[in-house]
Scaffold this motif. Structure first.
Motif, short mmCIF file in Angstrom:
data_model
loop_
_atom_site.label_atom_id
_atom_site.label_comp_id
_atom_site.label_asym_id
_atom_site.label_seq_id
_atom_site.Cartn_x
_atom_site.Cartn_y
_atom_site.Cartn_z
N ALA A 1 0.83 -1.21 0.00
CA ALA A 1 0.00 0.00 0.00
C ALA A 1 0.86 1.26 0.00
O ALA A 1 0.52 2.25 -0.66
CB ALA A 1 -0.94 -0.02 1.20
N LYS A 2 1.97 1.23 0.71
CA LYS A 2 2.87 2.39 0.75
C LYS A 2 3.48 2.66 -0.61
O LYS A 2 3.75 3.82 -0.95
CB LYS A 2 3.97 2.14 1.78
CG LYS A 2 3.49 2.16 3.22
CD LYS A 2 4.64 1.88 4.18
CE LYS A 2 4.17 1.93 5.62
NZ LYS A 2 5.28 1.62 6.57
N GLU A 3 3.70 1.62 -1.39
CA GLU A 3 4.35 1.77 -2.69
C GLU A 3 3.38 2.19 -3.79
O GLU A 3 3.81 2.70 -4.83
CB GLU A 3 5.02 0.44 -3.09
CG GLU A 3 6.12 -0.02 -2.14
CD GLU A 3 7.37 0.83 -2.23
OE1 GLU A 3 7.59 1.44 -3.29
OE2 GLU A 3 8.13 0.90 -1.23
N ILE A 4 2.10 1.97 -3.58
CA ILE A 4 1.12 2.23 -4.66
C ILE A 4 0.16 3.35 -4.30
O ILE A 4 -0.90 3.47 -4.91
CB ILE A 4 0.32 0.95 -5.00
CG1 ILE A 4 -0.53 0.50 -3.81
CG2 ILE A 4 1.26 -0.18 -5.44
CD1 ILE A 4 -1.51 -0.60 -4.15
N SER A 5 0.52 4.17 -3.34
CA SER A 5 -0.39 5.22 -2.86
C SER A 5 -0.81 6.19 -3.96
O SER A 5 -1.87 6.82 -3.88
CB SER A 5 0.25 5.98 -1.70
OG SER A 5 1.48 6.57 -2.11
N LYS B 1 -10.23 3.36 -6.69
CA LYS B 1 -11.36 3.77 -5.86
C LYS B 1 -10.97 3.78 -4.39
O LYS B 1 -11.32 4.70 -3.63
CB LYS B 1 -12.54 2.83 -6.10
CG LYS B 1 -13.76 3.12 -5.27
CD LYS B 1 -14.87 2.12 -5.58
CE LYS B 1 -16.11 2.37 -4.73
NZ LYS B 1 -17.18 1.38 -5.06
N GLU B 2 -10.24 2.74 -3.98
CA GLU B 2 -9.84 2.61 -2.57
C GLU B 2 -8.71 1.60 -2.48
O GLU B 2 -8.64 0.66 -3.26
CB GLU B 2 -11.03 2.14 -1.73
CG GLU B 2 -10.77 2.05 -0.25
CD GLU B 2 -11.97 1.56 0.54
OE1 GLU B 2 -11.87 1.45 1.77
OE2 GLU B 2 -13.01 1.26 -0.09
N ILE B 3 -7.82 1.80 -1.51
CA ILE B 3 -6.79 0.81 -1.20
C ILE B 3 -7.06 0.30 0.20
O ILE B 3 -7.03 1.07 1.17
CB ILE B 3 -5.38 1.40 -1.31
CG1 ILE B 3 -5.09 1.88 -2.73
CG2 ILE B 3 -4.33 0.36 -0.88
CD1 ILE B 3 -3.75 2.56 -2.91
N VAL B 4 -7.39 -0.97 0.31
CA VAL B 4 -7.69 -1.59 1.59
C VAL B 4 -6.47 -2.37 2.06
O VAL B 4 -5.99 -3.25 1.36
CB VAL B 4 -8.91 -2.53 1.48
CG1 VAL B 4 -9.13 -3.27 2.80
CG2 VAL B 4 -10.16 -1.74 1.09
N VAL B 5 -5.98 -2.04 3.23
CA VAL B 5 -4.80 -2.72 3.78
C VAL B 5 -5.25 -3.92 4.60
O VAL B 5 -6.15 -3.83 5.45
CB VAL B 5 -3.98 -1.76 4.66
CG1 VAL B 5 -2.86 -2.52 5.38
CG2 VAL B 5 -3.40 -0.64 3.82
N ILE B 6 -4.63 -5.05 4.34
CA ILE B 6 -4.86 -6.26 5.12
C ILE B 6 -3.51 -6.92 5.37
O ILE B 6 -2.72 -7.09 4.44
CB ILE B 6 -5.85 -7.22 4.42
CG1 ILE B 6 -6.12 -8.45 5.28
CG2 ILE B 6 -5.36 -7.61 3.03
CD1 ILE B 6 -7.27 -9.32 4.76
#
Length: 261
Positions: A113-117, A122-127
Protein backbone atom coordinates in the motif's frame (compact mmCIF):
# COMPACT_ATOMS: atom_id res chain seq x y z
CA UNK A 1 -73.08 -56.44 5.19
CA UNK A 2 -73.82 -52.88 6.29
CA UNK A 3 -71.05 -53.04 8.91
CA UNK A 4 -68.55 -54.31 6.31
CA UNK A 5 -69.51 -51.46 3.93
CA UNK A 6 -69.06 -48.85 6.64
CA UNK A 7 -65.68 -50.37 7.58
CA UNK A 8 -64.55 -50.34 3.94
CA UNK A 9 -65.61 -46.71 3.51
CA UNK A 10 -63.73 -45.68 6.67
CA UNK A 11 -60.61 -47.52 5.47
CA UNK A 12 -60.64 -45.74 2.08
CA UNK A 13 -61.17 -42.37 3.82
CA UNK A 14 -58.24 -43.04 6.17
CA UNK A 15 -55.93 -43.97 3.30
CA UNK A 16 -56.89 -40.80 1.39
CA UNK A 17 -56.27 -38.70 4.49
CA UNK A 18 -52.81 -40.28 5.00
CA UNK A 19 -51.83 -39.58 1.40
CA UNK A 20 -52.98 -35.97 1.73
CA UNK A 21 -50.97 -35.47 4.92
CA UNK A 22 -47.94 -37.13 3.35
CA UNK A 23 -48.21 -34.81 0.34
CA UNK A 24 -48.43 -31.76 2.63
CA UNK A 25 -45.35 -32.88 4.52
CA UNK A 26 -43.49 -33.48 1.27
CA UNK A 27 -44.50 -30.06 -0.06
CA UNK A 28 -43.12 -28.43 3.08
CA UNK A 29 -39.78 -30.18 2.74
CA UNK A 30 -39.40 -29.61 -0.98
CA UNK A 31 -38.67 -25.92 -1.74
CA UNK A 32 -39.80 -24.41 -4.98
CA UNK A 33 -37.20 -24.52 -7.75
CA UNK A 34 -36.85 -20.75 -7.79
CA UNK A 35 -35.87 -20.76 -4.10
CA UNK A 36 -33.00 -23.22 -4.56
CA UNK A 37 -29.65 -21.40 -4.38
CA UNK A 38 -27.45 -22.12 -7.35
CA UNK A 39 -23.74 -22.83 -6.83
CA UNK A 40 -21.58 -19.89 -7.87
CA UNK A 41 -19.54 -20.69 -10.95
CA UNK A 42 -15.95 -19.59 -10.38
CA UNK A 43 -13.59 -19.25 -13.34
CA UNK A 44 -9.86 -18.78 -12.76
CA UNK A 45 -7.78 -17.83 -15.79
CA UNK A 46 -3.97 -17.88 -15.62
CA UNK A 47 -2.27 -14.89 -17.24
CA UNK A 48 1.39 -15.51 -16.44
CA UNK A 49 3.53 -16.76 -13.53
CA UNK A 50 1.64 -15.37 -10.49
CA UNK A 51 -0.96 -13.33 -12.36
CA UNK A 52 -4.54 -14.56 -12.73
CA UNK A 53 -8.11 -13.37 -13.23
CA UNK A 54 -11.00 -14.64 -11.09
CA UNK A 55 -14.59 -14.25 -12.31
CA UNK A 56 -17.77 -15.08 -10.35
CA UNK A 57 -21.19 -13.49 -9.73
CA UNK A 58 -20.36 -10.77 -12.29
CA UNK A 59 -17.35 -9.91 -10.12
CA UNK A 60 -13.85 -9.65 -11.60
CA UNK A 61 -10.66 -9.90 -9.52
CA UNK A 62 -7.15 -9.44 -10.84
CA UNK A 63 -4.49 -11.22 -8.80
CA UNK A 64 -1.00 -9.67 -8.89
CA UNK A 65 -1.60 -7.96 -12.27
CA UNK A 66 1.47 -7.77 -14.51
CA UNK A 67 2.03 -7.67 -18.26
CA UNK A 68 0.50 -4.28 -19.01
CA UNK A 69 -3.09 -3.46 -19.90
CA UNK A 70 -2.83 -5.64 -23.02
CA UNK A 71 -2.60 -8.76 -20.85
CA UNK A 72 -6.18 -8.08 -19.69
CA UNK A 73 -7.66 -6.88 -22.98
CA UNK A 74 -10.19 -9.74 -23.10
CA UNK A 75 -11.47 -9.16 -19.55
CA UNK A 76 -13.78 -6.65 -17.93
CA UNK A 77 -12.20 -3.99 -15.73
CA UNK A 78 -11.60 -5.39 -12.25
CA UNK A 79 -13.83 -4.74 -9.27
CA UNK A 80 -10.93 -5.80 -7.04
CA UNK A 81 -7.17 -6.18 -7.36
CA UNK A 82 -5.28 -8.42 -4.94
CA UNK A 83 -1.54 -7.91 -4.49
CA UNK A 84 0.63 -10.25 -2.44
CA UNK A 85 4.06 -8.58 -2.22
CA UNK A 86 6.31 -5.71 -3.32
CA UNK A 87 8.36 -7.55 -5.97
CA UNK A 88 7.78 -6.71 -9.62
CA UNK A 89 6.17 -10.04 -10.52
CA UNK A 90 3.41 -9.23 -8.01
CA UNK A 91 3.27 -5.45 -7.64
CA UNK A 92 3.83 -3.98 -11.08
CA UNK A 93 3.37 -0.21 -11.03
CA UNK A 94 3.50 0.12 -14.81
CA UNK A 95 0.61 -2.30 -15.19
CA UNK A 96 -1.40 -0.77 -12.33
CA UNK A 97 -1.09 2.69 -13.87
CA UNK A 98 -2.12 1.36 -17.29
CA UNK A 99 -5.30 -0.30 -16.04
CA UNK A 100 -8.63 1.47 -15.50
CA UNK A 101 -8.90 1.22 -11.72
CA UNK A 102 -11.05 4.25 -10.88
CA UNK A 103 -13.85 1.92 -9.73
CA UNK A 104 -11.53 -0.74 -8.31
CA UNK A 105 -10.72 -1.64 -4.72
CA UNK A 106 -7.09 -2.72 -4.29
CA UNK A 107 -6.46 -5.16 -1.44
CA UNK A 108 -2.85 -5.41 -0.31
CA UNK A 109 -0.49 -5.63 2.68
CA UNK A 110 0.79 -2.42 4.22
CA UNK A 111 4.22 -2.68 2.54
CA UNK A 112 2.51 -2.73 -0.86
CA UNK A 113 0.00 0.00 0.00
CA UNK A 114 2.87 2.39 0.75
CA UNK A 115 4.35 1.77 -2.69
CA UNK A 116 1.12 2.23 -4.66
CA UNK A 117 -0.39 5.22 -2.86
CA UNK A 118 -0.29 7.27 -6.08
CA UNK A 119 -2.21 4.70 -8.11
CA UNK A 120 -5.64 6.04 -9.13
CA UNK A 121 -7.97 3.50 -7.56
CA UNK A 122 -11.36 3.77 -5.86
CA UNK A 123 -9.84 2.61 -2.57
CA UNK A 124 -6.79 0.81 -1.20
CA UNK A 125 -7.69 -1.59 1.59
CA UNK A 126 -4.80 -2.72 3.78
CA UNK A 127 -4.86 -6.26 5.12
CA UNK A 128 -1.95 -7.82 6.97
CA UNK A 129 -1.01 -11.33 8.11
CA UNK A 130 -3.75 -12.97 10.17
CA UNK A 131 -6.44 -10.39 9.37
CA UNK A 132 -9.79 -11.15 7.76
CA UNK A 133 -12.12 -8.89 5.81
CA UNK A 134 -15.51 -9.30 4.15
CA UNK A 135 -16.64 -7.77 0.88
CA UNK A 136 -19.95 -7.88 -0.96
CA UNK A 137 -19.80 -11.51 -2.08
CA UNK A 138 -16.55 -12.97 -0.74
CA UNK A 139 -14.37 -13.09 2.35
CA UNK A 140 -10.59 -12.84 2.44
CA UNK A 141 -7.99 -13.92 4.97
CA UNK A 142 -4.33 -12.85 4.81
CA UNK A 143 -1.97 -15.80 5.31
CA UNK A 144 1.74 -15.23 6.09
CA UNK A 145 4.26 -15.92 3.30
CA UNK A 146 7.99 -16.07 3.97
CA UNK A 147 11.19 -18.07 3.55
CA UNK A 148 12.56 -20.74 5.89
CA UNK A 149 15.83 -21.83 4.29
CA UNK A 150 18.85 -19.91 5.54
CA UNK A 151 20.05 -19.08 2.04
CA UNK A 152 16.63 -17.67 1.08
CA UNK A 153 15.76 -15.55 4.12
CA UNK A 154 16.72 -12.36 2.27
CA UNK A 155 13.97 -12.82 -0.30
CA UNK A 156 10.76 -12.76 1.75
CA UNK A 157 10.63 -11.72 5.38
CA UNK A 158 7.76 -12.75 7.62
CA UNK A 159 5.01 -10.15 7.90
CA UNK A 160 5.71 -8.20 4.72
CA UNK A 161 3.66 -10.06 2.12
CA UNK A 162 0.40 -12.01 2.10
CA UNK A 163 -0.88 -15.26 0.82
CA UNK A 164 -4.67 -15.22 0.60
CA UNK A 165 -7.58 -17.53 1.33
CA UNK A 166 -10.71 -16.40 -0.50
CA UNK A 167 -14.09 -17.80 0.51
CA UNK A 168 -16.51 -17.59 -2.40
CA UNK A 169 -19.92 -19.19 -1.86
CA UNK A 170 -18.39 -21.52 0.78
CA UNK A 171 -15.55 -22.58 -1.53
CA UNK A 172 -12.11 -21.83 -0.07
CA UNK A 173 -9.33 -20.91 -2.50
CA UNK A 174 -5.72 -20.45 -1.35
CA UNK A 175 -3.06 -18.46 -3.18
CA UNK A 176 0.29 -19.00 -1.54
CA UNK A 177 2.17 -15.97 -2.81
CA UNK A 178 5.96 -16.29 -2.42
CA UNK A 179 6.52 -18.71 0.42
CA UNK A 180 8.02 -21.95 1.60
CA UNK A 181 6.12 -24.75 3.33
CA UNK A 182 5.65 -22.68 6.47
CA UNK A 183 3.55 -23.83 9.46
CA UNK A 184 0.77 -21.41 8.50
CA UNK A 185 0.44 -23.19 5.16
CA UNK A 186 0.71 -26.69 6.59
CA UNK A 187 -2.01 -25.91 9.14
CA UNK A 188 -4.61 -24.68 6.64
CA UNK A 189 -7.97 -26.45 6.79
CA UNK A 190 -10.84 -27.13 4.38
CA UNK A 191 -9.13 -25.77 1.28
CA UNK A 192 -10.90 -26.62 -1.98
CA UNK A 193 -8.36 -25.14 -4.41
CA UNK A 194 -4.73 -24.36 -3.58
CA UNK A 195 -2.39 -22.42 -5.84
CA UNK A 196 1.10 -23.22 -4.60
CA UNK A 197 4.41 -21.68 -5.69
CA UNK A 198 7.62 -23.67 -6.29
CA UNK A 199 10.58 -21.88 -7.80
CA UNK A 200 14.21 -21.59 -6.80
CA UNK A 201 15.96 -19.79 -5.33
CA UNK A 202 13.08 -17.53 -4.32
CA UNK A 203 10.47 -19.84 -2.80
CA UNK A 204 10.83 -23.62 -2.40
CA UNK A 205 11.72 -26.78 -4.31
CA UNK A 206 9.00 -29.11 -5.53
CA UNK A 207 9.73 -31.59 -2.72
CA UNK A 208 8.93 -28.99 -0.06
CA UNK A 209 5.86 -27.81 -1.97
CA UNK A 210 4.58 -31.39 -2.16
CA UNK A 211 5.25 -31.92 1.55
CA UNK A 212 3.31 -28.79 2.44
CA UNK A 213 0.37 -29.78 0.26
CA UNK A 214 0.28 -33.27 1.75
CA UNK A 215 0.06 -31.67 5.19
CA UNK A 216 -3.07 -29.57 4.57
CA UNK A 217 -4.70 -31.83 1.96
CA UNK A 218 -6.59 -29.51 -0.41
CA UNK A 219 -9.13 -31.11 -2.74
CA UNK A 220 -7.27 -29.67 -5.74
CA UNK A 221 -3.81 -28.18 -6.05
CA UNK A 222 -2.60 -25.98 -8.90
CA UNK A 223 1.16 -25.47 -9.32
CA UNK A 224 1.81 -21.82 -10.16
CA UNK A 225 4.67 -19.34 -9.86
CA UNK A 226 7.20 -22.01 -10.84
CA UNK A 227 9.70 -20.12 -12.98
CA UNK A 228 13.07 -19.61 -11.28
CA UNK A 229 16.56 -18.56 -12.31
CA UNK A 230 17.22 -22.06 -13.65
CA UNK A 231 14.02 -22.25 -15.70
CA UNK A 232 10.72 -23.92 -14.89
CA UNK A 233 10.37 -26.24 -11.91
CA UNK A 234 9.38 -29.84 -12.61
CA UNK A 235 5.65 -29.77 -11.95
CA UNK A 236 5.33 -33.37 -13.20
CA UNK A 237 7.57 -34.46 -10.35
CA UNK A 238 5.43 -32.41 -7.98
CA UNK A 239 2.33 -34.29 -9.13
CA UNK A 240 4.08 -37.66 -8.70
CA UNK A 241 5.20 -36.79 -5.17
CA UNK A 242 1.73 -35.65 -4.13
CA UNK A 243 -0.21 -38.56 -5.66
CA UNK A 244 2.28 -41.17 -4.49
CA UNK A 245 1.22 -40.34 -0.92
CA UNK A 246 -2.34 -39.16 -1.50
CA UNK A 247 -4.27 -40.07 -4.64
CA UNK A 248 -7.31 -38.12 -3.44
CA UNK A 249 -5.63 -34.76 -4.08
CA UNK A 250 -6.21 -33.71 -7.69
CA UNK A 251 -3.20 -31.97 -9.22
CA UNK A 252 -4.35 -29.56 -11.95
CA UNK A 253 -1.85 -28.11 -14.42
CA UNK A 254 -2.75 -24.79 -16.05
CA UNK A 255 -0.69 -22.94 -18.66
CA UNK A 256 1.05 -20.18 -16.71
CA UNK A 257 3.76 -19.60 -19.33
CA UNK A 258 1.89 -19.36 -22.66
CA UNK A 259 4.69 -17.55 -24.51
CA UNK A 260 7.35 -20.07 -23.58
CA UNK A 261 8.43 -22.25 -26.53
Amino acid sequence: MKIKSIFLALTVLALFSCKSEAKKALDKKMPLAENVKEQTELEITPISHATAVLEFDETVIYLDPTGGAEAFASFEDPHYVLITDIHGDHMNLKTLNALALENTIIIAPEAVAKEISAVKAKEIVVINNGEEKSFSNFDIEAIPMYNLREEALKFHSKGRGNGYVLTIDEERIYFSGDTEDIPEMRNLENIDKAFVCMNLPYTMPVENAASGVLAFKPKQVYPYHYRGTGGLSDVSEFKELVNKENKEIEVVQLNWYPNRK
